[in-house]
Enzyme design. Structure first.
Site, short mmCIF file in Angstrom:
data_model
loop_
_atom_site.label_atom_id
_atom_site.label_comp_id
_atom_site.label_asym_id
_atom_site.label_seq_id
_atom_site.Cartn_x
_atom_site.Cartn_y
_atom_site.Cartn_z
N ARG A 79 1.49 13.12 84.31
CA ARG A 79 2.60 12.90 85.14
C ARG A 79 2.03 12.88 86.59
O ARG A 79 2.43 12.40 87.53
CB ARG A 79 3.40 13.84 84.93
N LYS A 182 6.80 13.44 90.60
CA LYS A 182 6.93 14.90 91.18
C LYS A 182 6.35 15.19 92.73
O LYS A 182 5.26 15.53 92.78
CB LYS A 182 6.39 15.99 90.30
N GLU A 218 19.90 14.66 86.53
CA GLU A 218 19.48 16.02 86.08
C GLU A 218 20.09 17.16 86.82
O GLU A 218 20.90 17.03 87.81
CB GLU A 218 18.01 15.84 85.84
C1 LIG Z 1 13.23 17.54 89.11
C2 LIG Z 1 12.80 18.31 87.96
N1 LIG Z 1 13.13 17.85 86.76
C3 LIG Z 1 12.83 18.37 85.60
C4 LIG Z 1 11.71 19.34 85.72
C5 LIG Z 1 11.31 19.94 84.35
O1 LIG Z 1 9.97 19.44 83.99
P1 LIG Z 1 9.02 20.33 83.04
O2 LIG Z 1 9.78 20.40 81.82
O3 LIG Z 1 8.02 19.46 82.83
O4 LIG Z 1 8.74 21.76 83.84
C6 LIG Z 1 11.22 19.96 86.86
C7 LIG Z 1 10.23 20.98 87.02
O5 LIG Z 1 9.00 20.42 86.94
C8 LIG Z 1 11.80 19.24 88.15
O6 LIG Z 1 11.01 19.65 89.27
#
Ligand SMILES: Cc1ncc(COP(=O)(O)O)c(C=O)c1O
Length: 338
Positions: A79, A182, A218
């Site tokens: 990622r 991210k 989300e």
């Molecule tokens: C915007 C966003 N969506 C979803 C997630 C959840 O991702 P993960 O399960 O990889 O922590 C995160 C956290 O990293 C996030 O910042």
């Protein structure tokens, strides 16, 4: 004085070491170990001016057997590479990412919270443009670092539902923008809406797709999922972050004989779900009690008896058990720190 692990919260506290590498002249340097919490950064670094910055978040867990387990670091490496491509930064090779994560945990073993406290060691990989530019262009030099910090259990008083609010007056990410990677800018863009929701007494916001505002995107810094009958339903969208927790929950749901549906979810469909939750590294699952839509004043209620639904609870328990080593790792998600 011994640490009160249950009450350390989710914040930064100093550990002994962090590890760093620099991308210069087309190659990454050997990892450097340092105990400094500071960086010396050029004032014209592209991260400061043009937002060339990406980060990751994952955790290391202490098992009953005294072994430290890191969860799916290979997925975070991929990622971060996708984030780097999205904003024209040098990609951190998977081997370097892996070495840095394992080294940062291993050098700070004494900060991994004990088994049974629900706390864990949070791992924060960070990549940013450290080379100077004044025109809008990618840097020629990048810094990659990994620090760790112990964090408390998300649910101090047990696994409990929270209430959230649909965000009608802010967008977190543009339809063909950077929502699926991210990068820091996405989080800056979320701060105002989060503050507004907190002021109104909600734990977080539920973003809608920013083109039509018809579909669920989300849930603050977490993905959204819902349970309807025997289905695990989660949004398909180009502007949400592909959550590693969500991906793992989908695998577990299938393993439990459920059907996984990844598709557009209309806001009105919220009325049809049996359970709803937010998922991410921080909490694994935050069960959702109520979702309020300020446009129509509609309140969608789940957890009617104040308790999380049975399917969310089972999924949560299975994933946490794998992370702490209480359930065999049949999917190959865990790496033991040497
Ligand atoms: C915007 C966003 N969506 C979803 C997630 C959840 O991702 P993960 O399960 O990889 O922590 C995160 C956290 O990293 C996030 O910042």
């Amino acid at each position: 004085m011994s640490t009160d692990w249950k009450n350390i919260g989710f914040g930064y506290s100093k550990t002994d070491f962090n590890v760093r590498s620099t991308f210069k002249d087309g190659r990454w340097t050997e990892l450097e170990v340092t105990s400094s919490e500071y960086l010396t950064l050029h004032m014209a670094a592209t991260s400061l001016h043009y937002g060339q910055e990406a980060f990751e978040g994952l955790k290391a867990y202490m098992g009953k057997d005294g072994q430290i387990r890191v969860f799916r670091a290979d997925e975070n490496a991929k990622r971060m590479q996708s984030s780097a491509r999205g904003i024209k930064m040098a990609e951190v090779p998977s081997e370097l990412f892996h070495e840095a994560v394992m080294k940062a945990v291993s050098l700070n073993k004494k900060y991994v919270p004990p088994y049974g406290t629900g706390a864990a060691l949070y791992i924060r990989p960070l990549l940013f443009g450290s080379g100077p530019e004044v025109g809008v262009k990618p840097a020629k030099e990048y810094t990659f670092l990994v620090f760790v910090t112990p964090v408390g259990p998300y649910f101090k008083e047990g696994f409990k539902p929270g209430n959230i609010m649909i965000c009608r007056d802010f967008d977190r990410a543009a339809p063909m923008g950077t929502g699926n990677i991210k990068v820091g800018g996405n989080y800056a863009a979320s701060l105002l809406s989060l503050e507004k929701a907190h002021d109104l007494g909600y734990g977080t916001v539920l973003y809608l797709d920013s083109k039509e505002r018809k579909y669920i995107d989300e849930c603050g810094p977490a993905n959204f999922f819902a349970i309807k009958g025997n289905s695990y339903i989660t949004p398909e969208s180009a502007s949400i972050l592909p959550s590693i927790t969500n991906k793992s929950l989908q695998t577990l749901a299938e393993d439990m004989g459920m059907k996984v549906e990844k598709r557009h979810i209309l806001v009105e469909e919220l009325a049809e779900f049996d359970e709803a939750g937010a998922c991410g590294t921080a909490a694994v699952i935050s069960p959702i009690g109520k979702i309020m839509d300020p446009e129509t004043n509609t309140v969608y209620s789940y957890c009617k008896d104040g308790q999380p639904g049975p399917v969310s609870t089972r999924l949560y328990q299975r994933l946490v058990d794998i992370q702490y080593g209480d359930e065999p790792d049949k999917f190959g998600w865990i790496e033991i720190v040497k």
